[in-house]
Design an enzyme around this catalytic site. Structure first.
Site, PDB file in Angstrom:
ATOM      1  CE  LYS A 218       0.553   1.293   6.161  1.00 34.07           C
ATOM      2  NZ  LYS A 218       0.146   2.566   5.978  1.00 34.07           N
ATOM      3  NE  ARG A 228      -5.813   2.179  10.162  1.00 34.45           N
ATOM      4  CZ  ARG A 228      -6.470   1.255   9.324  1.00 34.45           C
ATOM      5  NH1 ARG A 228      -7.936   0.866   9.671  1.00 34.45           N
ATOM      6  NH2 ARG A 228      -5.350   1.295   7.948  1.00 34.45           N
ATOM      7  CE  LYS A 241      -6.276   4.181   5.858  1.00 31.89           C
ATOM      8  NZ  LYS A 241      -5.333   4.791   7.232  1.00 31.89           N
ATOM      9  CD  GLU A 257       2.982  -2.043  -4.631  1.00 29.95           C
ATOM     10  OE1 GLU A 257       3.854  -1.549  -5.326  1.00 29.95           O
ATOM     11  OE2 GLU A 257       1.777  -1.741  -5.208  1.00 29.95           O
ATOM     12  CE  LYS A 272       2.177   0.454   9.016  1.00 26.85           C
ATOM     13  NZ  LYS A 272       1.398   1.443   8.451  1.00 26.85           N
ATOM     14  CB  SER A 298      -0.133  -0.314  16.400  1.00 30.97           C
ATOM     15  OG  SER A 298      -1.240  -0.290  15.601  1.00 30.97           O
ATOM     16  CE1 TYR A 337       4.311   3.106  18.021  1.00 32.54           C
ATOM     17  CE2 TYR A 337       3.682   0.843  17.142  1.00 32.54           C
ATOM     18  CZ  TYR A 337       3.417   2.151  17.019  1.00 32.54           C
ATOM     19  OH  TYR A 337       3.004   2.375  15.268  1.00 32.54           O
TER      20      TYR A 337
HETATM   21  N1  LIG Z   1      -0.683   5.646   6.745  1.00 32.64           N
HETATM   22  C1  LIG Z   1      -0.792   6.120   7.797  1.00 32.64           C
HETATM   23  C2  LIG Z   1       0.199   4.564   9.271  1.00 32.64           C
HETATM   24  N2  LIG Z   1       1.211   4.374   8.694  1.00 32.64           N
HETATM   25  C3  LIG Z   1       2.042   3.638   9.452  1.00 32.64           C
HETATM   26  C4  LIG Z   1       0.736   3.314  10.323  1.00 32.64           C
HETATM   27  C5  LIG Z   1       0.493   2.040  11.513  1.00 32.64           C
HETATM   28  C6  LIG Z   1       1.730   1.978  11.836  1.00 32.64           C
HETATM   29  C7  LIG Z   1       0.760   0.670  13.249  1.00 32.64           C
HETATM   30  O1  LIG Z   1      -0.243   0.188  12.960  1.00 32.64           O
HETATM   31  O2  LIG Z   1       2.004   0.980  14.167  1.00 32.64           O
HETATM   32  C8  LIG Z   1      -0.441   3.841   9.622  1.00 32.64           C
HETATM   33  C9  LIG Z   1      -1.750   3.054   9.690  1.00 32.64           C
HETATM   34  C10 LIG Z   1      -2.897   2.976   8.112  1.00 32.64           C
HETATM   35  O3  LIG Z   1      -2.651   2.990   6.957  1.00 32.64           O
HETATM   36  O4  LIG Z   1      -3.678   2.549   8.195  1.00 32.64           O
HETATM   37 MG   LIG Z   2       3.477   0.908  -5.053  1.00 30.47          MG
END
Ligand SMILES: NCc1[nH]cc(CCC(=O)O)c1CC(=O)O
Ligand SMILES: [Mg+2]
Length: 350
Positions: A218, A228, A241, A257, A272, A298, A337
């Site tokens: 991720k 968010r 993050k 990972e 992701k 998203s 989505y």
């Molecule tokens: N940890 C939370 C999480 N789980 C899924 C998403 C993003 C999903 C999306 O953008 O559709 C996120 C956001 C982030 O890590 O800030």
């Molecule tokens: Mg890990």
């Protein structure tokens, strides 16, 4: 007339056609594209409803459907309404839905306490869905960001993420979700060692059959912006993050990972975001040959939906092409989505 989607190119008047001797070609790849039946016959990848996981946003209250401004066509739903959408998913034969809570600011705190509350919104939703539609798969995200006042996925002290302390809380969060009836635990927090700890916790509590889909690779991405907004953590988030989510520059690191998460007990892995990271999907699938998923996040949804709403793209075609691309890259499925719209389209196509 030039090319119009879905219609053959108009044949030009033979008298105006320039005379040219045929090329001396034995191999003409276009032969296999000459008609729809021929194209179907040689098609290498197909998208089916089986490939779809539908993410949904849940809010408190009853009879609520609140549009997410940055995700046209996506709503936050109260529990009773999510149950209706779960029914729609079941009717469309979508195998699995994913739940994300919008948490009232008053329920957020520094430690994300609400995450481990067996009566939190996600747990209530899982129970409500499972009561009416036990046959549909329910996936729950595990991370603290919907519940923390600072919007981070983990606990923080002096501006630093506390990895191991966070993992202990994530185990508790996983347990209350499993207890509520969640089928797939999906840790999205990117703490080190959380998959092993969660597996151990689930097993010790007797949840031997609860699966884990690890958000294994991720990335720290700009494409999560609308999400968010949807869960109300955009305003809360301080900083970024990048000390836990991956650097978009890296690919070998994704392999490490994924390898770790598999060794720790992940049943499925996820990459992701999706579309800008199809190279990672391909590498993961080829390296490990395990069930590999991608999250069309998203921001990816927002780009296609916004362009379509402006008349700049054929929205349906862009949606279906983007989803097929995940299959071509090697994904076994996609969190998207677009899931209900794509499932409806697939049904129309028969
Ligand atoms: N940890 C939370 C999480 N789980 C899924 C998403 C993003 C999903 C999306 O953008 O559709 C996120 C956001 C982030 O890590 O800030
Ligand atoms: Mg890990």
């Amino acid at each position: 007339m030039a090319i119009k989607f879905g219609r053959p190119i108009e044949i030009r008047d033979p008298s105006t056609r320039p005379a040219a001797p045929p090329l001396d070609l034995t191999i003409r790849p276009r032969r296999n594209r000459k008609t729809e039946w021929a194209r179907r016959l040689v098609r290498e990848n197909v998208l089916t409803t089986d490939d779809l996981i539908w993410p949904m946003f849940v809010i408190d209250g009853t009879n609520q459907r609140v549009q997410v401004a940055s995700m046209p066509g996506v709503e936050r739903l109260s529990v009773d309404q999510i149950v209706r959408d779960a029914e729609r998913a079941a009717k469309l034969d979508i195998p699995c839905i994913a739940l994300f809570p919008f948490t009232e600011p008053s329920l957020r705190d520094e430690h994300g306490t609400e995450a481990s509350n067996p009566e939190n919104l996600v747990c209530k939703t899982v129970r409500a869905i499972k009561k009416e539609f036990p046959q549909i798969g329910v996936l729950c995200d595990v991370a603290l960001d919907p519940y923390t006042s600072h919007g981070h996925d983990g606990l923080i002290e002096d501006g630093r993420i506390l990895n191991d302390e966070t993992v202990a809380v994530l185990v508790q969060q996983s347990l209350v979700q499993a207890e509520a009836g969640c089928d797939v635990i999906a840790p999205s927090d990117m703490m080190d060692g959380r998959i092993g700890a969660i597996r151990e916790g689930l097993d010790a509590a007797g949840f031997l059959d609860v699966q884990i889909m690890a958000y294994a690779a991720k990335y720290a991405s700009a494409f999560y912006g609308p999400f968010r907004d949807a869960i109300g953590s955009a305003k809360a988030l301080t900083g970024d993050k990048r000390t836990y989510q991956m650097d978009p520059a890296n690919t070998d690191e994704a392999i490490r990972e994924v390898e770790l998460d598999l060794a720790e007990g992940a049943d499925m892995v996820m990459v992701k975001p999706g579309m800008p990271y199809l190279d990672i999907v391909r590498r993961v699938k080829e390296t490990f040959g395990v069930p590999t998923f991608a999250y069309q996040v998203s921001g990816e949804y927002a780009m296609i939906a916004a362009a379509a709403n402006n008349g700049w793209l054929d929205g349906d075609r862009a949606m279906m092409e983007s989803l097929l691309a995940f299959k071509r890259a090697g994904a076994n499925g996609v969190l998207t989505y677009f899931a209900p719209a794509a499932a409806e389209k697939l049904r129309q196509q028969g």
